[in-house]
Design a protein around this motif. Structure first.
Motif, PDB file in Angstrom:
ATOM      1  N   ASP A  97      45.806  33.179  35.518  1.00 43.69           N
ATOM      2  CA  ASP A  97      45.284  33.005  34.217  1.00 43.69           C
ATOM      3  C   ASP A  97      45.720  34.298  33.301  1.00 43.69           C
ATOM      4  OD1 ASP A  97      45.965  30.856  31.802  1.00 43.69           O
ATOM      5  OD2 ASP A  97      44.502  32.068  30.953  1.00 43.69           O
ATOM      6  N   SER A 121      48.756  32.396  38.891  1.00 44.92           N
ATOM      7  CA  SER A 121      49.396  31.137  37.762  1.00 44.92           C
ATOM      8  C   SER A 121      50.299  32.084  36.922  1.00 44.92           C
ATOM      9  CB  SER A 121      48.180  30.472  37.041  1.00 44.92           C
ATOM     10  OG  SER A 121      47.439  29.707  37.044  1.00 44.92           O
ATOM     11  N   GLN A 138      61.121  28.095  28.647  1.00 42.55           N
ATOM     12  CA  GLN A 138      59.925  28.786  29.117  1.00 42.55           C
ATOM     13  C   GLN A 138      58.792  29.074  27.479  1.00 42.55           C
ATOM     14  OE1 GLN A 138      57.423  29.420  31.534  1.00 42.55           O
ATOM     15  NE2 GLN A 138      56.188  29.744  29.431  1.00 42.55           N
ATOM     16  N   ARG A 141      57.498  25.980  27.059  1.00 43.92           N
ATOM     17  CA  ARG A 141      56.157  25.459  27.686  1.00 43.92           C
ATOM     18  C   ARG A 141      55.003  26.639  26.369  1.00 43.92           C
ATOM     19  NH1 ARG A 141      55.925  23.951  32.840  1.00 43.92           N
ATOM     20  NH2 ARG A 141      58.294  23.148  33.757  1.00 43.92           N
ATOM     21  N   SER A 142      55.775  28.387  26.402  1.00 42.16           N
ATOM     22  CA  SER A 142      54.176  28.324  25.805  1.00 42.16           C
ATOM     23  C   SER A 142      54.129  28.576  23.740  1.00 42.16           C
ATOM     24  CB  SER A 142      54.851  30.134  25.654  1.00 42.16           C
ATOM     25  OG  SER A 142      55.181  30.430  27.209  1.00 42.16           O
ATOM     26  N   TYR A 144      52.519  27.302  22.350  1.00 45.00           N
ATOM     27  CA  TYR A 144      50.895  26.287  22.485  1.00 45.00           C
ATOM     28  C   TYR A 144      50.380  28.230  21.514  1.00 45.00           C
ATOM     29  CZ  TYR A 144      50.411  28.913  26.221  1.00 45.00           C
ATOM     30  OH  TYR A 144      49.468  29.874  28.001  1.00 45.00           O
ATOM     31  N   LEU A 169      42.903  20.164  26.993  1.00 43.41           N
ATOM     32  CA  LEU A 169      43.241  21.672  27.833  1.00 43.41           C
ATOM     33  C   LEU A 169      43.380  21.813  28.944  1.00 43.41           C
ATOM     34  CD1 LEU A 169      45.372  24.256  26.922  1.00 43.41           C
ATOM     35  CD2 LEU A 169      43.403  25.686  25.975  1.00 43.41           C
ATOM     36  N   TYR A 199      44.898  36.318  22.683  1.00 47.28           N
ATOM     37  CA  TYR A 199      46.275  36.153  22.089  1.00 47.28           C
ATOM     38  C   TYR A 199      46.723  36.540  20.871  1.00 47.28           C
ATOM     39  CZ  TYR A 199      46.336  31.887  26.107  1.00 47.28           C
ATOM     40  OH  TYR A 199      45.850  31.468  26.672  1.00 47.28           O
ATOM     41  N   ASP A 225      53.013  23.803  36.666  1.00 48.11           N
ATOM     42  CA  ASP A 225      51.817  24.326  35.836  1.00 48.11           C
ATOM     43  C   ASP A 225      52.841  24.202  34.496  1.00 48.11           C
ATOM     44  OD1 ASP A 225      50.661  26.201  34.120  1.00 48.11           O
ATOM     45  OD2 ASP A 225      50.557  27.956  36.022  1.00 48.11           O
ATOM     46  N   ALA A 227      52.038  25.483  31.682  1.00 44.21           N
ATOM     47  CA  ALA A 227      52.368  26.658  30.933  1.00 44.21           C
ATOM     48  C   ALA A 227      53.847  27.960  31.651  1.00 44.21           C
ATOM     49  CB  ALA A 227      51.086  27.628  30.965  1.00 44.21           C
ATOM     50  N   HIS A 254      47.714  24.170  36.195  1.00 44.35           N
ATOM     51  CA  HIS A 254      48.151  25.371  35.966  1.00 44.35           C
ATOM     52  C   HIS A 254      46.237  25.495  36.770  1.00 44.35           C
ATOM     53  CE1 HIS A 254      47.552  28.627  33.391  1.00 44.35           C
ATOM     54  NE2 HIS A 254      46.850  28.525  33.738  1.00 44.35           N
TER      55      HIS A 254
END
Length: 276
Positions: A97, A121, A138, A141-142, A144, A169, A199, A225, A227, A254
């Motif tokens: 990650d 990952s 994607q 997926r991202s 979040y 999560l 982040y 996965d 994410a 993930h």
């Protein structure tokens, strides 16, 4: 044990033969060095020495307040400083990650410190940036990350009702007890904010600017996965100039180190052994 580096104190878990080849294990969000607990026995049995730090924001003694303190360059500098403090010239680097992001950037910027890289990952940062710009799936997926980058709102959302959002999560990591090993530390004052600052400090341009890596590299991706999609995973090969292996795991989410620790350890060992 503790390591003092760059004015911070990092908690670090060590194991394996003291004279074994060193392996630096870098965890992801919202976990800690404990995510490697089921991976390391296989590595130790093979004669490797492991070092798993709780990274910046996760070690209570390494939790600066400013968001800018969590930029990728700072995280990489921490990894170099930890290796220095351990007296390790170069290590086999394994990251999951966000730990994979640090591992990629460490290998790109300091190839002399990385014997091999096993990224789990998350693909090369530039491959991720490419997918975020080109692949609508994607981007979904991202999505979040938009929540995670909102100070206060993300903390409230994830920690409400006994951290039920955070627990959801983590639902694929294992049973309730395993989930709690990761969720409970994030409930300590300031811990989740520090972890989310990774982040908040992230810049797509900084990701895209990460140079290709030249060290022998294995990238491990799982087809369930949520994410990371296939576009980002398959784009990764374009950013590795050294020997490269793409390992795809079927039916795994993930949380690869938690779900399939022994197969992952075997991938790490194969990569290390391939370089002698």
């Amino acid at each position: 044990m503790h390591i003092d580096a760059r004015g911070l104190r990092f908690d670090i878990t060590t194991g394996g033969p003291e004279q074994g080849e060193p392996v630096l294990l870098l965890h992801g969000f919202p976990q800690h060095s404990g995510e490697w607990a089921d991976v390391t026995p296989t590595l130790h049995a093979a004669g490797l020495r492991t070092y798993a730090p709780d990274q910046r924001g996760y070690s209570p003694g390494a939790r600066p307040a400013a968001v800018e303190a969590y930029r990728l360059a700072e995280l990489v500098a921490d990894a170099v400083a930890v290796l220095d403090a351990l007296g390790v010239d170069a290590a086999h680097v394994v990251g999951h990650d966000w730990g994979a992001v640090v591992g990629w950037a460490l290998a790109a910027g300091h190839p002399d410190r990385v014997r091999t890289l096993t990224a789990v990952s998350v693909p090369h940062p530039a491959a991720m940036a490419y997918a975020l710009g080109k692949d609508r799936r994607q981007q979904v997926r991202s999505a979040y990350m938009l929540l995670f980058r909102r100070p206060g709102v993300a903390e409230k959302t994830l920690l409400a009702r006994d951290a039920s959002g955070l627990r959801r999560l983590l639902r694929s990591v294992g049973d309730a007890a395993r989930i709690s090993t990761y969720a409970e530390p994030m409930r300590q004052p300031g811990a989740l904010t520090a972890a989310l600052n990774w982040y908040r400090a992230m810049s797509r341009s900084e990701l895209a600017a990460t140079a290709p890596v030249t060290v022998p590299t294995s990238y491990v991706w799982s087809d369930r996965d949520v994410a990371i999609g296939r576009t980002a995973a398959e784009a990764c090969a374009g950013y590795v100039r050294g020997d490269y292996r793409f390992v795809e795991l079927s039916g795994v989410s993930h949380w690869i180190p938690d779900q399939v620790p022994t197969p992952l350890a075997e991938v790490i060992l194969a990569r290390a052994r391939a370089t002698g």
